[in-house]
Structures are given as structure tokens and as C-alpha cells.
Scaffold this active site. Structure first.
Site, PDB file in Angstrom:
ATOM      1  N   ASP A  67       1.055  -1.151  -0.070  1.00 28.27           N
ATOM      2  CA  ASP A  67       0.039   0.015   0.186  1.00 28.27           C
ATOM      3  C   ASP A  67       0.919   1.315   0.140  1.00 28.27           C
ATOM      4  O   ASP A  67       2.044   1.118   0.013  1.00 28.27           O
ATOM      5  CB  ASP A  67      -1.072  -0.213   1.231  1.00 28.27           C
ATOM      6  CG  ASP A  67      -0.312  -0.299   2.550  1.00 28.27           C
ATOM      7  OD1 ASP A  67       1.034  -0.599   2.490  1.00 28.27           O
ATOM      8  OD2 ASP A  67      -1.129  -0.636   3.538  1.00 28.27           O
ATOM      9  N   ASP A 135      -7.811  -1.796  14.276  1.00 29.40           N
ATOM     10  CA  ASP A 135      -9.300  -2.522  14.159  1.00 29.40           C
ATOM     11  C   ASP A 135      -9.332  -3.508  13.056  1.00 29.40           C
ATOM     12  O   ASP A 135     -10.141  -3.859  12.394  1.00 29.40           O
ATOM     13  CB  ASP A 135      -9.833  -1.034  13.282  1.00 29.40           C
ATOM     14  CG  ASP A 135      -9.081  -0.724  12.228  1.00 29.40           C
ATOM     15  OD1 ASP A 135      -7.845  -1.322  11.531  1.00 29.40           O
ATOM     16  OD2 ASP A 135      -9.399   0.267  11.422  1.00 29.40           O
ATOM     17  N   HIS A 137      -7.470  -4.064  10.311  1.00 32.36           N
ATOM     18  CA  HIS A 137      -7.306  -3.914   8.997  1.00 32.36           C
ATOM     19  C   HIS A 137      -6.078  -4.739   8.534  1.00 32.36           C
ATOM     20  O   HIS A 137      -4.778  -4.906   9.221  1.00 32.36           O
ATOM     21  CB  HIS A 137      -7.223  -2.758   8.459  1.00 32.36           C
ATOM     22  CG  HIS A 137      -6.206  -1.645   8.971  1.00 32.36           C
ATOM     23  ND1 HIS A 137      -6.276  -0.750   9.889  1.00 32.36           N
ATOM     24  CD2 HIS A 137      -4.731  -1.369   8.501  1.00 32.36           C
ATOM     25  CE1 HIS A 137      -5.109  -0.040  10.019  1.00 32.36           C
ATOM     26  NE2 HIS A 137      -4.104  -0.595   9.244  1.00 32.36           N
ATOM     27  N   GLU A 142      -9.812  -1.449   5.309  1.00 36.47           N
ATOM     28  CA  GLU A 142     -10.316  -1.037   6.506  1.00 36.47           C
ATOM     29  C   GLU A 142     -11.826  -2.015   6.845  1.00 36.47           C
ATOM     30  O   GLU A 142     -12.087  -2.646   5.839  1.00 36.47           O
ATOM     31  CB  GLU A 142     -10.876   0.444   6.500  1.00 36.47           C
ATOM     32  CG  GLU A 142      -9.499   1.237   6.358  1.00 36.47           C
ATOM     33  CD  GLU A 142      -9.063   1.668   7.889  1.00 36.47           C
ATOM     34  OE1 GLU A 142      -9.005   0.699   8.654  1.00 36.47           O
ATOM     35  OE2 GLU A 142      -8.253   2.535   7.933  1.00 36.47           O
TER      36      GLU A 142
END
Ligand code: GLP
Length: 241
Positions: A67, A135, A137, A142
């Protein structure tokens, strides 16, 4: 299928991840999937030390990164392009033309996503390195990202931007709001995965990935369906297992 390894400290965690890496890079023309964030830094240090002391060569190895932020130039000190060069590429003999980092610059990021996915056509990643967000991810996928997603643009959540503010003078306003990321389906194509997580703030995400239900609410839970995932944890990250 998960192979879970729990160690006392970050150095031992990095050593375990390195053992997995070392097996793979024996194949001199292997393909690596690489990650940013603080979790893999210890592994990269061990790869550099091994390159320097043992002569392990990366000259025929190709890599694809997961990413990149959108809206900062690749020369920015916090771009993932810069991160990878500073923490790994500049210290081993990998060729610049063999490294691939998504491009978060320009007017047509959608096209950059298509181009990145195309660059991986016919390529199978031998080992994908992953961290995990608090979270759940992976890469920048996400919660809510479809399991069949390919490289795409992601709106970063407030939590992720807050978590990453430490790299931007602790100022969330400086953290980009979007990223370009390999999708969950792109990541799942890898033959083998090694995921590194340390610290108590990863405990819930690690629990969700391994013991939670298979749900896009915890993107990492998709790894329950992968045949070969080594998860290397410290005791704090493993505390809810
Ligand atoms: C970022 C990256 C992820 C990484 C996560 C956790 O969001 N895009 O690839 O896994 O942060 O980072 P860290 O390892 O610094 O906790």
C-alpha cells in the site's frame, strides 16, 4: 490455517519471522510481498544483517508492496516508498526495477490501482509479510472492505489515522485521508503469509483474526481461509487467545 508462535519480546518475534523469510529467500528468484508499519522493521533489520554477514542475495528477487498513501509525493519522508528504501531496499542488493510500491500520486489514482493490479498479473507472491491494524485491517483494507477486493482506493478511518499520527508529528491533520492498497483478494493469492503483531493494542484485532467470526468487520479474519499463515506474536498481542 494458522501456525501461531508466541514469543517474549519483539526481537524474538522478529527472529521467528526471519526464519520463515530465510526459507523462502533460499529460492533466489522468489517473489516477496512486503509491508510497512513498525511491526516488520525488526524482520527487515535481520534480513539486512543476514545479507551483510551471510551474503544472502536479493538480486533476482522481486517485491510488491501492499500500500501507499494518496496525496503525498513518493519522496515524502513518510511515504511507504521512502519507508521501504530506508528500512530495507537501500541496504540489500535488490534491484530498483524489481521493487514495486503502489503510486499514490497523480490525477488518476483509479488508473494507478488498475496498473498496479496488472503489474502482478501472472506473478505469485511466495511470501507475503503482514502487520495488522488495531481495527483488524491488513494493508489498508479497513473494516467493511469486501473479501473479493483487488487494488483499490481506501478512505482511512479516524482510528487508523490516529494510530499513524505518530509518524506525522503526532498531528492527525497531517496524516493523509486516503490510501491505495492491494485488496484482500490480491493478498490472499500469496502462497504463504507471515503476520507480525506485538503490543496490547493489537490483542483485540488478533483475537478477531484468529478466533472471531469470518466477517468483513475484521478484514484480517479472511486469513482463516488461507492455507498457510504463520502468526508471530508477543504475549501482549496474544493475551486474548
Ligand atoms: C498501517 C499499514 C499496515 C500495518 C498497520 C499496522 O495501517 N498500512 O500495513 O499493518 O499500519 O502498523 P504497525 O505495524 O506500525 O502497528
Amino acid at each position: 490455517m494458522f501456525n501461531i508462535i508466541i514469543k517474549d519480546n519483539y526481537d524474538e518475534v522478529s527472529s521467528e519471522a526471519f526464519k520463515v523469510m530465510k526459507e523462502v529467500v533460499k529460492k533466489k528468484d522468489c517473489v516477496l510481498g512486503l509491508a510497512t508499519g513498525s511491526s516488520p522493521v525488526g524482520l527487515y533489520k535481520k534480513m539486512i544483517a543476514d545479507h551483510k554477514s551471510e551474503g544472502t542475495s536479493y538480486k533476482d528477487i522481486r517485491s510488491w508492496n501492499l500500500d501507499e498513501y494518496v496525496g503525498i509525493p513518493h519522496t515524502h519522508e513518510q511515504s511507504y516508498y521512502t519507508f521501504m528504501h530506508e528500512n530495507l531496499f537501500d541496504h540489500i542488493d535488490i534491484k530498483e526495477e524489481n521493487v514495486h510500491v503502489p503510486c499514490g500520486e497523480g490525477d488518476n489514482i483509479e488508473q494507478n490501482c488498475i496498473d498496479y493490479e496488472k503489474s502482478m498479473e501472472g506473478v505469485t507472491v511466495d511470501l507475503q509479510v503482514l502487520g495488522i491494524g488495531s481495527d483488524g485491517h491488513i494493508a489498508f483494507n479497513e473494516p467493511g472492505t469486501p473479501f473479493d477486493s483487488l487494488t483499490h482506493i481506501m478512505d482511512l478511518t479516524e482510528q487508523t489515522r490516529q494510530d499513524n499520527a505518530r509518524f506525522f508529528d503526532n498531528d492527525i491533520n497531517q496524516v493523509p485521508t486516503h490510501a491505495i492498497t492491494m485488496g484482500l483478494a490480491s493478498i490472499m493469492r500469496a502462497r504463504k503469509i507471515v503476520l507480525i503483531a506485538t503490543g496490547a493494542n493489537k490483542a483485540d484485532a488478533v483475537y478477531g483474526m484468529i478466533k472471531g467470526e469470518l466477517t468483513t468487520d475484521c478484514p484480517a479474519s479472511i486469513l482463516q481461509t488461507h492455507p498457510d499463515v504463520t502468526v508471530v506474536l508477543d504475549k501482549e498481542a496474544a493475551s486474548r487467545l
